[in-house]
Scaffold this motif. Structure first.
Motif, PDB file in Angstrom:
ATOM      1  N   UNK A   9      -6.618  79.397  73.945  1.00 10.00           N
ATOM      2  CA  UNK A   9      -6.225  80.100  72.725  1.00 10.00           C
ATOM      3  C   UNK A   9      -6.533  81.594  72.765  1.00 10.00           C
ATOM      4  N   UNK A  10      -7.617  81.961  73.430  1.00 13.42           N
ATOM      5  CA  UNK A  10      -8.069  83.345  73.373  1.00 13.42           C
ATOM      6  C   UNK A  10      -7.922  84.051  74.708  1.00 13.42           C
ATOM      7  N   UNK A  11      -6.975  83.578  75.506  1.00 14.43           N
ATOM      8  CA  UNK A  11      -6.799  84.103  76.861  1.00 14.43           C
ATOM      9  C   UNK A  11      -6.035  85.418  76.898  1.00 14.43           C
ATOM     10  N   UNK A  12      -5.051  85.576  76.011  1.00 15.71           N
ATOM     11  CA  UNK A  12      -4.170  86.742  76.074  1.00 15.71           C
ATOM     12  C   UNK A  12      -4.817  87.935  75.361  1.00 15.71           C
ATOM     13  N   UNK A  13      -5.355  88.851  76.145  1.00 18.47           N
ATOM     14  CA  UNK A  13      -5.996  90.052  75.613  1.00 18.47           C
ATOM     15  C   UNK A  13      -5.479  91.265  76.380  1.00 18.47           C
ATOM     16  N   UNK A  47      -3.463  54.062  53.231  1.00 17.49           N
ATOM     17  CA  UNK A  47      -4.006  55.378  52.900  1.00 17.49           C
ATOM     18  C   UNK A  47      -5.169  55.724  53.823  1.00 17.49           C
ATOM     19  N   UNK A  48      -5.941  54.710  54.231  1.00 23.31           N
ATOM     20  CA  UNK A  48      -7.050  54.947  55.149  1.00 23.31           C
ATOM     21  C   UNK A  48      -6.552  55.376  56.514  1.00 23.31           C
ATOM     22  N   UNK A  49      -5.477  54.738  57.000  1.00 20.79           N
ATOM     23  CA  UNK A  49      -4.928  55.105  58.308  1.00 20.79           C
ATOM     24  C   UNK A  49      -4.395  56.522  58.302  1.00 20.79           C
ATOM     25  N   UNK A  50      -3.718  56.910  57.230  1.00 20.39           N
ATOM     26  CA  UNK A  50      -3.178  58.271  57.143  1.00 20.39           C
ATOM     27  C   UNK A  50      -4.310  59.290  57.002  1.00 20.39           C
ATOM     28  N   UNK A  51      -5.316  58.945  56.217  1.00 21.94           N
ATOM     29  CA  UNK A  51      -6.473  59.840  56.065  1.00 21.94           C
ATOM     30  C   UNK A  51      -7.113  60.110  57.425  1.00 21.94           C
ATOM     31  N   UNK A  52      -7.306  59.052  58.190  1.00 25.56           N
ATOM     32  CA  UNK A  52      -7.935  59.190  59.509  1.00 25.56           C
ATOM     33  C   UNK A  52      -7.067  60.001  60.448  1.00 25.56           C
ATOM     34  N   UNK A  53      -5.751  59.764  60.404  1.00 20.41           N
ATOM     35  CA  UNK A  53      -4.834  60.476  61.291  1.00 20.41           C
ATOM     36  C   UNK A  53      -4.794  61.965  60.958  1.00 20.41           C
ATOM     37  N   UNK A  54      -4.824  62.310  59.688  1.00 20.54           N
ATOM     38  CA  UNK A  54      -4.776  63.715  59.285  1.00 20.54           C
ATOM     39  C   UNK A  54      -6.070  64.427  59.671  1.00 20.54           C
ATOM     40  N   UNK A  55      -7.208  63.773  59.465  1.00 22.31           N
ATOM     41  CA  UNK A  55      -8.474  64.380  59.861  1.00 22.31           C
ATOM     42  C   UNK A  55      -8.526  64.568  61.376  1.00 22.31           C
ATOM     43  N   UNK A  56      -8.017  63.586  62.123  1.00 19.43           N
ATOM     44  CA  UNK A  56      -7.977  63.729  63.576  1.00 19.43           C
ATOM     45  C   UNK A  56      -7.030  64.836  64.001  1.00 19.43           C
ATOM     46  N   UNK A  57      -5.913  64.970  63.307  1.00 24.21           N
ATOM     47  CA  UNK A  57      -4.984  66.047  63.630  1.00 24.21           C
ATOM     48  C   UNK A  57      -5.620  67.407  63.420  1.00 24.21           C
ATOM     49  N   UNK A  58      -6.452  67.515  62.398  1.00 24.08           N
ATOM     50  CA  UNK A  58      -7.166  68.762  62.173  1.00 24.08           C
ATOM     51  C   UNK A  58      -8.112  69.046  63.343  1.00 24.08           C
ATOM     52  N   UNK A  59      -8.764  68.003  63.854  1.00 27.71           N
ATOM     53  CA  UNK A  59      -9.661  68.180  65.001  1.00 27.71           C
ATOM     54  C   UNK A  59      -8.898  68.665  66.218  1.00 27.71           C
ATOM     55  N   UNK A  60      -7.677  68.232  66.380  1.00 31.55           N
ATOM     56  CA  UNK A  60      -6.868  68.623  67.539  1.00 31.55           C
ATOM     57  C   UNK A  60      -6.266  70.012  67.347  1.00 31.55           C
ATOM     58  N   UNK A  61      -5.643  70.224  66.212  1.00 35.39           N
ATOM     59  CA  UNK A  61      -4.934  71.476  65.974  1.00 35.39           C
ATOM     60  C   UNK A  61      -5.885  72.657  65.807  1.00 35.39           C
ATOM     61  N   UNK A  62      -7.001  72.447  65.153  1.00 38.45           N
ATOM     62  CA  UNK A  62      -7.909  73.545  64.803  1.00 38.45           C
ATOM     63  C   UNK A  62      -9.132  73.587  65.703  1.00 38.45           C
ATOM     64  N   UNK A  63      -9.057  72.946  66.856  1.00 36.19           N
ATOM     65  CA  UNK A  63     -10.181  72.957  67.800  1.00 36.19           C
ATOM     66  C   UNK A  63     -10.531  74.380  68.197  1.00 36.19           C
ATOM     67  N   UNK A  64     -11.806  74.649  68.330  1.00 35.02           N
ATOM     68  CA  UNK A  64     -12.315  75.971  68.703  1.00 35.02           C
ATOM     69  C   UNK A  64     -11.922  77.040  67.689  1.00 35.02           C
ATOM     70  N   UNK A  65     -11.778  76.616  66.417  1.00 37.37           N
ATOM     71  CA  UNK A  65     -11.507  77.542  65.325  1.00 37.37           C
ATOM     72  C   UNK A  65     -12.516  77.360  64.187  1.00 37.37           C
TER      73      UNK A  65
END
Length: 579
Positions: free
Chosen positions: A436-440, A501-519
């Motif tokens: 993510x922070x390679x291009x400087x 609703x539990x499956x979607x909740x878990x999937x969205x929280x996991x997506x945040x872990x993937x998309x926003x990693x190192x942020x």
């Protein structure tokens, strides 16, 4: 920040700095710039703003405390134990990250905002639009600083906006702090320029930034207010199986965690707050506060995209500058022996664990392009060697010709067919290092100009998906989850596949872990959902790098710095478990 501000920032920095002569929430009167020294004009208002923005860099990011204080205490983040230190191991007491960076830094920012706001409000020779926008930007920054503080410390003082000599300010309740945050952000949305306005200046916060942060603030309150026992599945577990001499990476486990109460949030109404979160996110998505879009993945982390609309609020730096600098590129990427070189001179330490990497679909761009698969340290030039990642049959065969069982399969091919002998090291030398922070501008200097993304449009889309799910709107939840997934070439989620609703909740929280990693989002997501302790302790002690991840209840909040306790007579006790 644009380079044209550098000279101004250098001139103003010493004048705006707040010292800790008494309480760290006290403004230093000697740091004030009087009207006679700055003036009463549109340009003077811009100077006040510039001096306030500069606080994010000098000194909150300048010394490397940010983003470390927000980032290093999470389940999927890792690095060498000497870098993570006692803070990364869960001992926050007396750590400069907690004292100098978060408490002192954020209250210093708040003090600057209040000071600048008073002076700009008193100006009579500036246009109404200029005054409103400047005050709106200050309210946004002040609200953001309080948001960082209240998530980390719970109850905290609210610094008086008016000039005062009484800095023995008591801690206010979590609810009172959030009321103040929301008030400032709502006012800011009405005062600030939109990113589509002709007068808007790229790189500054805008009305959409405030609306997006409002959506995140409401979602934070709502999730923390969800009932105890609310279930979330987290894919995690011990890092390794076997003994130290024959250890292997352990497979991911689906571990069902049950929410515990989040102190300070139990009296909130989760449904009402999720309704407000969805409302503000949808206003932003619909263009009420400007135009925002997801960038194509190949452009997302390009230097030229730093002020694109997806980056709703970020902090930049000046390439090679000794003051207006950050350690983001050095810590996450490492700087090279010479510009464009294959060899890392130093740095490139912070990465994600193998469990994080294994969350992804095989062809997801966030690991095929977003993770380094081979790299070389300067010490490997003489031996013609390098590292490869991850430690799987696929990458081992590509790098060495051997699978993980030691069977010769084929000659290395593709990008690995360069005559270099790549190998893997099962420690902190080989993690899922982000790109993510390679291009400087210059990748061979320690103080490269990487931008730190505090708030992205992708974050807001996932917040909207989360809110819609908790409000019972499964279709919208999956639709907006997929907007983020599809950008990265991940397989689309379906309602049939996420039928509860539990499956979607878990999937969205996991997506945040993937998309926003190192942020710097993961710890705070775990905290607000009341699963931080269980998620950290599910690792079973130490992670891939040997960093201690075991946590106890005192880790839920940071300790108030000793100097604040010693000087602010209105605060009589620390957070539970801290001296």
């Amino acid at each position: 920040m644009n380079k044209k501000y550098v000279i101004l920032l250098l001139c103003l920095s010493s004048l705006f700095c707040l010292t800790a002569c008494n309480s760290w929430i006290e403004e230093d009167p000697e740091s004030e710039i009087t009207d006679e020294r700055v003036g009463d004009s549109n340009e003077a208002a811009a100077e006040w703003l510039t001096g306030t923005y500069s606080k994010w860099i000098d000194d909150m990011f300048r010394w490397g405390y940010f983003p470390r204080v927000l980032e290093f205490d999470a389940d999927y983040i890792s690095g060498p134990d000497w870098l993570f230190g006692t803070f990364g191991a869960g001992n926050f007491q007396g750590e400069s990250d907690v004292t100098d960076a978060l408490w002192k830094g954020c209250y210093g920012m708040i003090g600057r905002c209040n000071n600048a706001q008073r002076h700009i409000q008193a100006m009579e020779k500036i246009s109404a639009a200029t005054k409103n926008n400047a005050i709106g930007e200050l309210k946004f920054m002040k609200a953001f600083a309080y948001f960082l503080i209240v998530r980390a410390y719970g109850d905290c003082p609210i610094q008086p906006e008016e000039e005062t000599t009484d800095y023995n300010q008591p801690r206010q309740s979590v609810a009172a702090v959030y009321d103040y945050i929301i008030k400032n952000l709502e006012e800011a949305t009405a005062q600030m320029y939109k990113n589509t306005d002709a007068s808007y200046q790229k790189g500054h916060a805008n009305a959409g930034s405030a609306a997006g942060l409002l959506a995140k603030v409401y979602a934070t309150m709502a999730s923390a207010a969800m009932p105890e026992g609310t279930e979330i599945t987290v894919r995690t577990g011990p890092a390794y199986t076997g003994t130290s001499s024959s250890r292997k990476y352990a497979p991911l486990q689906d571990i069902v965690l049950k929410k515990t109460a989040v102190v300070g949030y139990t009296d909130f109404n989760a449904a009402t707050l999720y309704g407000k979160s969805a409302e503000w996110a949808k206003k932003l998505i619909d263009g009420e506060y400007g135009t925002y879009e997801l960038l194509p993945y190949d452009k997302l982390w390009a230097k030229e995209s730093a002020t694109a609309s997806e980056f709703m609020f970020s902090v930049g730096s000046v390439s090679g500058d000794a003051v207006y600098k950050n350690a983001v590129h050095s810590q996450y990427e490492g700087y090279k022996t010479s510009q464009g070189s294959d060899f890392i001179q130093s740095g490139g330490w912070v990465g994600c664990s193998r469990h994080w990497y294994d969350l992804f679909d095989h062809d997801d761009y966030r690991i095929t392009k977003g993770v380094k698969h081979r790299w070389r340290a300067y010490t490997q030039e003489a031996t013609n060697t390098g590292f490869f990642y991850p430690y799987t049959d696929e990458y081992s065969i590509m790098a060495t010709g051997f699978d993980l069982s030691g069977t010769w399969v084929a000659d290395p091919s593709g990008i690995y067919a360069d005559g270099v002998s790549y190998y893997y090291s099962m420690d902190s030398q080989c993690l899922a290092f982000t790109t993510k922070y390679m291009d400087v501008t210059n990748d061979a200097i320690e103080n490269a100009d990487a931008n730190w993304p505090f708030l992205r449009f992708a974050d807001v889309l996932l917040i909207y998906a989360e809110a819609q799910n908790e409000l019972g709107n499964a279709s919208d939840a999956v639709t907006y989850l997929n907007k983020v997934r599809e950008r990265s070439n991940a397989a689309g989620a379906t309602i049939d596949g996420l039928s509860t609703i539990e499956a979607r909740r878990s999937a969205i929280l996991e997506e945040r872990a993937k998309e926003l990693a190192c942020e710097a989002d993961r710890r705070w997501d775990l905290i607000r959902w009341g699963i931080y302790l269980d998620a950290m302790n599910a690792i079973g002690g130490t992670d891939d790098s040997g960093v201690l991840k075991s946590r106890v209840s005192r880790n839920l909040l940071f300790p108030i710095p000793a100097q604040e306790l010693n000087t602010n007579k209105a605060i009589t006790s620390n957070n539970p478990g801290w001296n």
